[in-house]
Design an enzyme around this catalytic site. Structure first.
Site, PDB file in Angstrom:
ATOM      1  N   SER A  24      30.196 -36.861 -13.197  1.00 52.84           N
ATOM      2  CA  SER A  24      30.587 -36.368 -14.530  1.00 52.84           C
ATOM      3  C   SER A  24      29.815 -35.111 -14.929  1.00 52.84           C
ATOM      4  CB  SER A  24      30.354 -37.457 -15.585  1.00 52.84           C
ATOM      5  OG  SER A  24      30.574 -36.904 -16.861  1.00 52.84           O
ATOM      6  N   LYS A  75      38.767 -46.448 -20.064  1.00 51.70           N
ATOM      7  CA  LYS A  75      39.364 -45.864 -21.268  1.00 51.70           C
ATOM      8  C   LYS A  75      40.361 -46.785 -21.977  1.00 51.70           C
ATOM      9  CE  LYS A  75      39.183 -40.957 -20.047  1.00 51.70           C
ATOM     10  NZ  LYS A  75      39.985 -39.724 -19.958  1.00 51.70           N
ATOM     11  N   GLU A  87      44.624 -42.751 -34.932  1.00 53.39           N
ATOM     12  CA  GLU A  87      46.038 -42.846 -34.561  1.00 53.39           C
ATOM     13  C   GLU A  87      46.264 -42.235 -33.175  1.00 53.39           C
ATOM     14  OE1 GLU A  87      48.656 -41.211 -37.534  1.00 53.39           O
ATOM     15  OE2 GLU A  87      50.359 -41.373 -36.151  1.00 53.39           O
ATOM     16  N   ASP A 111      41.179 -36.274 -25.617  1.00 58.13           N
ATOM     17  CA  ASP A 111      41.793 -35.616 -24.446  1.00 58.13           C
ATOM     18  C   ASP A 111      43.016 -34.780 -24.837  1.00 58.13           C
ATOM     19  OD1 ASP A 111      40.050 -36.449 -22.467  1.00 58.13           O
ATOM     20  OD2 ASP A 111      41.183 -38.269 -22.001  1.00 58.13           O
ATOM     21  N   GLY A 136      53.293 -37.216 -12.824  1.00 67.14           N
ATOM     22  CA  GLY A 136      52.347 -38.319 -12.999  1.00 67.14           C
ATOM     23  C   GLY A 136      52.622 -39.051 -14.296  1.00 67.14           C
ATOM     24  N   GLY A 138      50.284 -41.757 -15.526  1.00 66.86           N
ATOM     25  CA  GLY A 138      49.146 -42.653 -15.754  1.00 66.86           C
ATOM     26  C   GLY A 138      48.551 -42.456 -17.132  1.00 66.86           C
ATOM     27  N   ASN A 160      57.451 -39.126 -11.771  1.00 63.94           N
ATOM     28  CA  ASN A 160      56.376 -39.934 -11.183  1.00 63.94           C
ATOM     29  C   ASN A 160      56.846 -40.597  -9.900  1.00 63.94           C
ATOM     30  OD1 ASN A 160      53.678 -40.910 -11.422  1.00 63.94           O
ATOM     31  ND2 ASN A 160      54.473 -42.937 -11.926  1.00 63.94           N
ATOM     32  N   THR A 162      56.181 -43.666  -9.039  1.00 62.09           N
ATOM     33  CA  THR A 162      56.716 -44.968  -9.446  1.00 62.09           C
ATOM     34  C   THR A 162      57.560 -44.759 -10.704  1.00 62.09           C
ATOM     35  OG1 THR A 162      54.649 -45.921  -8.659  1.00 62.09           O
ATOM     36  CG2 THR A 162      56.048 -47.361  -9.994  1.00 62.09           C
TER      37      THR A 162
END
Ligand code: NAP
Length: 282
Positions: A24, A75, A87, A111, A136, A138, A160, A162
């Site tokens: 990190s 997370k 929120e 983020d 993606g 996720g 994605n 999946t």
């Protein structure tokens, strides 16, 4: 003399908790923020296994901790451990910042706002009416969808590996804007995308998914949420396929950290200066 506890200067403690966490950059970034703003604090790196998370957070708060950053893989789990959350954290289903205040734990997610600030303030992108493709589905994708929809894009497609994960995200956010889902191989005859975001973790594992080359036109900006001191596999792929710009997620990293710092200290650091100090251009 010496034994008077009132004479001891107590420094506010902050840390990042993850598993693993040694990679990190948060301690470096927050120490640069602290020096720049003259805030007196210490910031640590704490490796905490998933089964020890709740205890470690409580212990940190009891021993003078004022706030935490929470990173992978915690997370989502940490949303269960807070007394209250913002929120934007609830929308993202994930918390990356904890604030300890009046004996309570408040959770937030910085983020999404960090990503948007990098796109808009640092890179100068206009996203209203833009066609956006996210690769993606996720946790990171979930955190950036609502802020992206807030700027009123023309379309937002989540592709994605999946399909079911992309589909469930598109359904979850469908009331907030024009969001749809497909598999990588179904990104055919696309509009020319203004922005293509790589939110897969494939590059971290040295894997190279079949990214849709037709999605890139000469004006397309490609943004890899992953970052590295040398070009990530996606950043190289995008540059090779003619993207107008190919950017890695350093700006998002520093901007989300700045928002956490602001939540804790009420002071907003100059992120451009810190990006320069890290030897990364915004
Ligand atoms: P995650 O929840 O584990 O999701 C991983 C995603 O990557 C899933 O969509 C997964 O697809 C896909 N994937 C993994 N390997 C793949 C492969 N070989 N081929 C195709 N797809 C693959 O991870 P996350 O939390 O969303 O994080 C994603 C990335 O964002 C990470 O690299 C992380 O470091 C980065 N990130 C950066 C910042 C920043 O500040 N810059 C912040 C947050 C995250 P399936 O659903 O098919 O498994």
């Amino acid at each position: 003399m010496g034994n008077n506890p009132d004479a001891t200067t107590v420094i506010d403690r902050y840390a990042v908790m993850g598993y693993p966490v040694s990679h990190s950059r948060s301690p470096v970034i927050h120490r640069l923020f602290a020096v720049q703003t003259g805030e007196n604090l210490q910031y640590e790196l704490l490796e905490v296994a998933p089964d020890k998370l709740a205890t470690a957070i409580r212990q940190f708060a009891k021993t003078g901790g004022k706030g935490l950053n929470i990173t992978l893989p915690h997370k989502s789990e940490v949303t269960r451990l807070v007394d209250d959350m913002s929120e934007r954290a609830s929308n993202a289903g994930a918390v990356n910042t904890l604030v300890f205040r009046d004996g309570e734990i408040f959770g937030d997610n910085t983020d999404g706002v960090g990503f948007l600030r990098d796109l808009q303030s640092n890179l100068g992108l206009e996203l209203e009416d833009a066609n956006i493709l996210i690769l993606g589905a996720g946790g990171a994708t979930r955190g950036i969808i609502a802020p992206l929809l807030d700027v009123k894009p023309k379309s937002l497609l989540i592709a994605n590996r999946t399909m079911s994960r992309a589909k469930s995200l598109a359904e979850h956010f469908s009331t907030q804007g024009p969001v749809t889902a497909c598999r990588f191989e179904d990104v055919r005859n696309p509009p020319v995308y203004d922005l293509v975001v790589n939110a897969t973790s494939a590059g971290l594992k040295g894997e190279m998914p079949p990214y849709p080359e037709d999605a890139i036109g000469e004006d397309t900006v490609c943004y890899d949420l992953s970052y590295s001191m040398k070009a990530t596999p996606f950043a190289s792929w995008a540059a090779e396929h003619g993207a107008a710009r190919s950017v890695m997620g350093w700006g998002m990293l520093v901007e989300q950290a700045a928002e956490s710092f602001y939540l804790w200290r009420g002071v907003r650091p100059d992120t451009a200066q810190v990006l320069k100090q890290l030897s990364i251009t915004a």
